[in-house]
Design a protein around this motif. Structure first.
Motif, PDB file in Angstrom:
ATOM      1  N   PHE A 176      -5.814  -7.192   5.709  1.00 41.97           N
ATOM      2  CA  PHE A 176      -6.851  -6.510   4.936  1.00 41.97           C
ATOM      3  C   PHE A 176      -8.232  -6.856   5.501  1.00 41.97           C
ATOM      4  CE2 PHE A 176      -3.485  -7.867   1.853  1.00 41.97           C
ATOM      5  CZ  PHE A 176      -2.811  -6.661   1.837  1.00 41.97           C
ATOM      6  N   MET A 234      -6.675   0.937   5.237  1.00 43.13           N
ATOM      7  CA  MET A 234      -6.729   1.110   3.789  1.00 43.13           C
ATOM      8  C   MET A 234      -7.614   2.276   3.379  1.00 43.13           C
ATOM      9  SD  MET A 234      -6.824  -2.814   2.357  1.00 43.13           S
ATOM     10  CE  MET A 234      -8.343  -3.208   3.253  1.00 43.13           C
ATOM     11  N   THR A 235      -8.720   2.463   4.085  1.00 45.57           N
ATOM     12  CA  THR A 235      -9.619   3.566   3.755  1.00 45.57           C
ATOM     13  C   THR A 235      -8.925   4.914   3.950  1.00 45.57           C
ATOM     14  OG1 THR A 235     -11.532   2.235   4.434  1.00 45.57           O
ATOM     15  CG2 THR A 235     -11.847   4.612   4.249  1.00 45.57           C
ATOM     16  N   SER A 268      -9.325  -1.274  -1.955  1.00 53.30           N
ATOM     17  CA  SER A 268      -9.599  -1.473  -0.538  1.00 53.30           C
ATOM     18  C   SER A 268     -10.920  -2.206  -0.338  1.00 53.30           C
ATOM     19  CB  SER A 268      -9.618  -0.129   0.198  1.00 53.30           C
ATOM     20  OG  SER A 268     -10.715   0.665  -0.203  1.00 53.30           O
ATOM     21  N   TRP A 295       0.826  -1.214   0.000  1.00 47.01           N
ATOM     22  CA  TRP A 295       0.000   0.000   0.000  1.00 47.01           C
ATOM     23  C   TRP A 295       0.856   1.258   0.000  1.00 47.01           C
ATOM     24  CZ3 TRP A 295      -5.088   1.398  -0.424  1.00 47.01           C
ATOM     25  CH2 TRP A 295      -5.969   0.356  -0.667  1.00 47.01           C
TER      26      TRP A 295
END
Length: 287
Positions: A263, A272-273, A130, A91
């Protein structure tokens, strides 16, 4: 992901957040406590075993097997953390490649419609990825301002990557970018799919079931046999000692379980958001 100050020891010791292993293990710790009390009562009060009983020698087994168990748990924890860190690196690469692509396109493109397309779709890839990793539906709000739709029966990140590459190819054919410029941005365009594949590899390849199952069984039987030998030297104090040993061993396994799939929606999973939101902010600033 839990944000904290690593130098604040007092907070670490007395704070119990939702994902803390102590909360999860309370029922099992209570059971272990009653079990240890039962073994202690039988050996000391009912059977009245003496110090010369061969049962006392079980401690030799725990000393030997405990070393093997510590090696297994160390390997288990390191393997799980490697998966978490690999996901974070992927990421991080997505953040950097999104910025690099936006910077190059900001220098190449002068048409506002073209810039607006990439201003919307580059961050959309991170958002779609995501949600793809979280197995969530992709909202059309992600493409606000663009007439784009997602086919939920097909690989969604690939659809966005295809849009990005198709647009770059159209720019080349129309003469808005040169062949050399097209070649330069190709590495960033290709990296998006590489990052997606790496994340899917982590998510879809868990620790082998037999390995994880064996460790759980190993911990259970190791703890269940502890009271038999330690009762002679600790008496009823064996109860808190066995509970503490179980808490330490089981906590290591629970922590490994939580972080081996970075995840998800657990407290210590990758944000991730938030990362996708930062990508959107940076790309919009550049373009």
């Amino acid at each position: 992901m839990v944000q904290y100050n690593p130098k604040d020891w007092i907070t670490f010791i007395f704070r119990f957040h939702e994902s803390d292993t102590f909360r999860q293990l309370i029922p099992m710790m209570i059971f272990i406590g009653f079990y240890a009390y039962g073994i202690a009562y039988l050996e000391l009060e009912y059977w009245k075993l003496s110090e010369t009983s061969h049962v006392k020698n079980l401690n030799v087994m725990h000393t030997t097997v405990g070393f093997v168990l510590s090696l297994l748990l160390a390997y288990r924890t390191n393997t799980a953390y490697d998966r978490w860190w690999e996901g974070r690196k992927q990421w991080g690469a997505l953040v950097n490649n999104s910025r690099n692509l936006a910077i190059k396109l900001s220098a190449y493109l002068s048409d506002e419609n073209d810039r607006n397309f990439y201003r919307k779709v580059i961050p959309a890839y991170a958002s779609v990825l995501s949600k793809h990793l979280l197995n969530e539906e992709v909202s059309k709000m992600l493409f606000e301002g663009l007439d784009l739709e997602m086919d939920h029966h097909k690989h969604r990140p690939n659809q966005v990557a295809k849009m990005l590459f198709q647009k770059a190819n159209d720019l080349y054919k129309s003469g808005k970018i040169t062949g050399d410029q097209f070649y330069i941005i190709n590495s960033e365009l290709q990296s998006f799919t590489d990052i997606c594949g790496a994340c899917e590899r982590i998510k879809n390849t868990p620790i082998p079931y037999s390995y994880s199952s064996f460790i759980k069984k190993f911990i259970f039987f190791f703890v269940m046999t502890l009271p038999f030998g330690f009762v002679f030297s600790l008496g009823y104090y064996v109860i808190p000692v066995v509970i503490f040993i179980f808490y330490v061993l089981a906590s290591l396994e629970l922590i490994a379980e939580e972080i081996e799939d970075p995840f998800g929606n657990d407290a210590n999973d990758l944000p991730m958001t938030k990362i996708a939101s930062n990508i959107k902010k940076h790309v919009e600033e550049i373009l």
